[in-house]
Design an enzyme around this catalytic site. Structure first.
Site: not given
Length: 185
Positions: A87-88, A91, A117-118, A138
């Protein structure tokens, strides 16, 4: 391996499926699970999906989920596995001063790590942590994987020693099956 517990690290905007599926799967397997975040609070998860005519995914609010502890209050030596959802959240949690030490512990002690993923965005901020390793993520995170010194594997699921990586949320069944197998469960 003595089971002290499994740890998920997350923050607001974590992909809902990528935290709920591992969390409940570990609870189902009988593991103690701690969700750690920048602070112990209710996290806002998000849902990423693809819609026709849009070149990238869109984001919608999803469910709330309680984080049990803050990064600052967690001793990684008390945990025998780490799960990093995407997800974010990666980040911005990669900027937390405690995250590099927490994540590094699992690499240095060769404890099982699941990253989806991220999650690779976190690894790119820790010098040499992935040097010579292989993982998937990802596709938009391929540059972070390469910057971190790893080889990006173009596959939905990949295992390299103690590191199990998945491309995105559809790969969670295989990711969790492999992660739990490495844990000895």
């Amino acid at each position: 391996m003595e089971s002290w517990g499994k740890r998920l690290i997350a923050g607001d905007a974590v992909e809902a499926l990528e935290i709920f599926y591992p969390y409940y799967r570990c609870l189902e397997a009988g593991f103690d699970v701690t969700i750690a975040a920048p602070s112990a609070k209710k996290l806002q998860t998000v849902l990423h999906d693809f819609v026709e005519g849009v070149d990238t995914y869109i984001e919608r609010p999803a469910y709330g989920l309680e984080a049990h502890a803050s990064f600052a209050d967690v001793d990684p030596s008390q945990f025998d596995g780490l799960i990093i959802p995407g997800g974010r959240a990666p980040e911005y949690i990669r900027l937390n001063e405690h995250v590099p030490t927490l994540v590094s512990h699992f690499f240095e002690t060769n404890k099982p790590i699941a990253a989806v993923c991220h999650a690779a965005q976190i690894f790119a901020t820790i010098p040499d942590i992935l040097k010579g390793r292989e993982l998937t993520a990802y596709i938009a995170c391929k540059p972070e994987v390469q910057i971190a010194g790893a080889t990006y594997i173009d596959a939905n699921l990949h295992t390299d020693g103690n590191l199990v990586s998945g491309h995105a949320w559809p790969d969670l069944p295989g990711l969790m099956r492999e992660f739990i197998q490495i844990l000895g469960g």
